[in-house]
Scaffold this motif. Structure first.
Motif, PDB file in Angstrom:
ATOM      1  N   MET A  53      12.960 -13.236 -26.600  1.00 11.04           N
ATOM      2  CA  MET A  53      12.239 -13.775 -25.439  1.00 11.04           C
ATOM      3  C   MET A  53      12.342 -12.840 -24.233  1.00 11.04           C
ATOM      4  SD  MET A  53      12.567 -17.915 -25.641  1.00 11.04           S
ATOM      5  CE  MET A  53      14.336 -18.080 -25.767  1.00 11.04           C
ATOM      6  N   LEU A  54      13.464 -12.129 -24.118  1.00  7.54           N
ATOM      7  CA  LEU A  54      13.584 -11.156 -23.025  1.00  7.54           C
ATOM      8  C   LEU A  54      12.597  -9.994 -23.240  1.00  7.54           C
ATOM      9  CD1 LEU A  54      15.211 -10.797 -20.389  1.00  7.54           C
ATOM     10  CD2 LEU A  54      16.694  -9.235 -21.656  1.00  7.54           C
ATOM     11  N   ILE A  55      12.391  -9.627 -24.509  1.00  6.73           N
ATOM     12  CA  ILE A  55      11.378  -8.609 -24.827  1.00  6.73           C
ATOM     13  C   ILE A  55       9.995  -9.117 -24.395  1.00  6.73           C
ATOM     14  CG2 ILE A  55      10.187  -7.465 -26.745  1.00  6.73           C
ATOM     15  CD1 ILE A  55      12.961  -7.426 -28.201  1.00  6.73           C
ATOM     16  N   THR A  56       9.723 -10.395 -24.642  1.00  3.01           N
ATOM     17  CA  THR A  56       8.448 -10.991 -24.210  1.00  3.01           C
ATOM     18  C   THR A  56       8.344 -10.945 -22.689  1.00  3.01           C
ATOM     19  OG1 THR A  56       8.512 -12.435 -26.136  1.00  3.01           O
ATOM     20  CG2 THR A  56       6.982 -13.048 -24.376  1.00  3.01           C
ATOM     21  N   HIS A  57       9.441 -11.240 -21.993  1.00  5.11           N
ATOM     22  CA  HIS A  57       9.443 -11.152 -20.525  1.00  5.11           C
ATOM     23  C   HIS A  57       9.084  -9.744 -20.065  1.00  5.11           C
ATOM     24  CE1 HIS A  57      11.027 -14.798 -18.377  1.00  5.11           C
ATOM     25  NE2 HIS A  57      11.243 -15.171 -19.632  1.00  5.11           N
ATOM     26  N   GLN A  58       9.608  -8.725 -20.733  1.00  6.79           N
ATOM     27  CA  GLN A  58       9.319  -7.341 -20.336  1.00  6.79           C
ATOM     28  C   GLN A  58       7.848  -7.008 -20.616  1.00  6.79           C
ATOM     29  OE1 GLN A  58      10.473  -4.957 -18.611  1.00  6.79           O
ATOM     30  NE2 GLN A  58       9.590  -3.076 -19.415  1.00  6.79           N
ATOM     31  N   LEU A  59       7.264  -7.616 -21.647  1.00  7.83           N
ATOM     32  CA  LEU A  59       5.865  -7.355 -21.984  1.00  7.83           C
ATOM     33  C   LEU A  59       4.900  -8.103 -21.063  1.00  7.83           C
ATOM     34  CD1 LEU A  59       6.181  -7.489 -25.867  1.00  7.83           C
ATOM     35  CD2 LEU A  59       5.060  -5.627 -24.638  1.00  7.83           C
ATOM     36  N   ARG A  60       5.341  -9.202 -20.476  1.00 13.62           N
ATOM     37  CA  ARG A  60       4.407  -9.994 -19.680  1.00 13.62           C
ATOM     38  C   ARG A  60       4.056  -9.263 -18.387  1.00 13.62           C
ATOM     39  NH1 ARG A  60       6.842 -12.431 -15.312  1.00 13.62           N
ATOM     40  NH2 ARG A  60       5.185 -13.878 -14.799  1.00 13.62           N
ATOM     41  N   THR A  61       2.851  -9.524 -17.917  1.00 17.12           N
ATOM     42  CA  THR A  61       2.426  -8.915 -16.661  1.00 17.12           C
ATOM     43  C   THR A  61       2.567  -9.961 -15.564  1.00 17.12           C
ATOM     44  OG1 THR A  61       0.183  -9.526 -17.240  1.00 17.12           O
ATOM     45  CG2 THR A  61       0.843  -7.252 -17.697  1.00 17.12           C
ATOM     46  N   GLY A  62       2.423  -9.530 -14.330  1.00 15.50           N
ATOM     47  CA  GLY A  62       2.554 -10.471 -13.211  1.00 15.50           C
ATOM     48  C   GLY A  62       3.850 -10.263 -12.463  1.00 15.50           C
TER      49      GLY A  62
END
Ligand SMILES: [Fe+2]
Length: 451
Positions: free
Chosen positions: A143-152
């Motif tokens: 999920m932290l990897i997903t956080h790094q991928l998210r924009t905004g």
């Protein structure tokens, strides 16, 4: 038994605190959105964590009837690849949270009465509970990897690791040749691919004292490393061209010789002292060849991280047997980045190498395969179905790994093209090779000519 019950409860609670931080810090739209086809929506991870906990602890250990059998297929990672998970009728965020809360309440009740009975292998030493705590923190890293991928806008609070002075450190350390014990038969919560313990003879080699830094990697870029097929494997060069790789993921060129990188929604200049992260195996392999070196094998990495020449024993961690504390390794998402090279002298291995545990996952040259005497447990899909030459082994854990899922025997694996994971590397050379370098991580020009 009280100690074991308390340890299990503490690990489960710590894992859930991280899960809550990662899923409460974004709004509902962010939770259900797919930020990259490589990743699940965060709300899938949330309910999948609860579903696995229910399957293994409540049903398998507790013998309790399924709570919502109709949702099992939605959260079976092998039934639906990540790319198709957003199209599934997933539990909405409030229901996913309620499901996790209900499962956890029942698990803590079960923990009070479970007997850790030797008649059930899942119960011995609390293995199933340890496996589920490790499963949850592994999803926290995902999920932290997903956080790094998210924009905004940035949503996670930033804390910077302290500066370190690596100037007095040798660039490489010697690991003397000879046999050592690899893997474990003793750690009760070790997973099947770490077992059993077996003796491996590793010839003498030199290993970088620290992971390769952004500063050293910038030299590779500046020297045209991405433009010279001579440094790349055939498949690596093909991939570099197809994917248009020019620098680590999340880096961009700001002009005037300056690279910047985006870290969890914040952009700042690349820090030359920090270990490089978000590089593929192919990039790590090319850098090592450019440096006149190579990636370490998995056995070399583990020997450097465990072998104590004074006793001949293999340690659970580079520093000994004490669980990882904040003074010895950068773990647990304490910081949102690796610590500068040379940090954590108290966590050094007997050979002198630093930061083997935490900071960045380290690519090794080895394919993911079974140890001699391997047997799948408790299910083939944990590791056995991934054995083969298409996956490369990573070791040591990153800043995003929690201690319960981090030890010198722990094995991770991924495709050689992967860059979204928190992976870096260090390089090695056989003691019989006369590899030389001028400054840290940089080959002098004359050596380059001969490479
Ligand atoms: Fe999972």
């Amino acid at each position: 038994m009280t100690d074991l019950r308390e340890r299990i409860a503490a690990e489960l609670i710590a894992a859930r605190a991280r899960t809550a931080l990662l899923t409460d810090s974004v709004d509902e739209a962010d939770l259900v959105r797919q930020h990259s086809p490589l990743m699940s929506p965060l709300v899938w991870d949330l309910a999948h964590i609860a579903n696995q906990e229910e399957l293994w602890l409540l049903r398998q250990v507790g013998g309790i009837e399924p709570m919502h059998p109709e949702i099992d297929p939605l959260y079976d990672a092998f039934e639906h690849p990540r790319s198709e998970r957003p199209t599934l009728p997933l539990l909405p965020p409030a229901e996913a949270r309620a499901y996790g809360h209900e499962v956890r309440g029942r698990v803590l009740d079960l923990l009070d009465r479970v007997r850790f009975d030797s008649a059930s292998r899942l119960e011995v030493d609390g293995f199933a509970f340890g496996m589920i705590a490790q499963h949850e923190v592994q999803h926290d890293e995902t999920m932290l990897i997903t956080h790094q991928l998210r924009t905004g806008a940035a949503v996670l609070a930033e804390a910077r690791p302290p500066a370190a002075d690596a100037s007095g450190l040798p660039s490489e350390v010697l690991v003397p040749g000879g046999p050592f014990t690899m893997g474990t038969s003793a750690d009760p919560w070790a997973l099947d691919n770490e077992r059993p313990a077996h003796v491996v003879d590793v010839p003498s080699f030199y290993l970088d004292t620290t992971p390769v830094t952004c500063g050293a990697y910038l030299e590779f870029i500046a020297d045209g490393g991405y433009d010279s097929p001579r440094w790349w494997s055939t498949e690596g060069w093909k991939h570099r061209q197809q994917a248009g790789l020019v620098a680590p993921l999340y880096w961009s060129y700001a002009g005037g010789g300056q690279w910047v990188r985006r870290v969890f929604g914040r952009t700042s200049p690349v820090d030359p002292a920090e270990p490089v992260v978000h590089v593929s195996w192919y990039e790590a392999d090319a850098y090592a060849r450019w440096a006149g070196r190579r990636l370490p094998t998995e056995a070399e990495w583990e020997k450097a991280a465990r072998h104590d020449p004074a006793t001949g024993e293999s340690r659970p961690y580079p520093w000994g047997s004490a669980p990882p504390a904040a003074e010895v390794a950068n773990l647990s998402q304490r910081f949102l980045r690796p610590a500068p090279a040379g940090s954590y002298p108290a966590g050094a291995a007997p050979c002198g190498a630093r930061q083997l545990i935490g900071d960045v996952w380290e690519w090794t040259s080895s394919d993911f395969g079974p140890y001699p005497g391997f047997s799948a447990w408790p299910y083939r899909e944990y590791s056995e179905v991934f054995f083969g030459p298409e996956y490369k082994v990573l070791r040591g854990g990153s800043f995003a790994v929690s201690p319960v899922a981090c030890r010198s025997t722990f094995r991770n694996w991924d495709y050689p093209v992967r860059r979204q994971i928190f992976a870096g590397f260090r390089t090695a050379r056989s003691a019989t090779d006369s590899g030389t370098r001028g400054v840290r991580g940089v080959v002098p020009p004359q050596a380059m000519e001969q490479a």
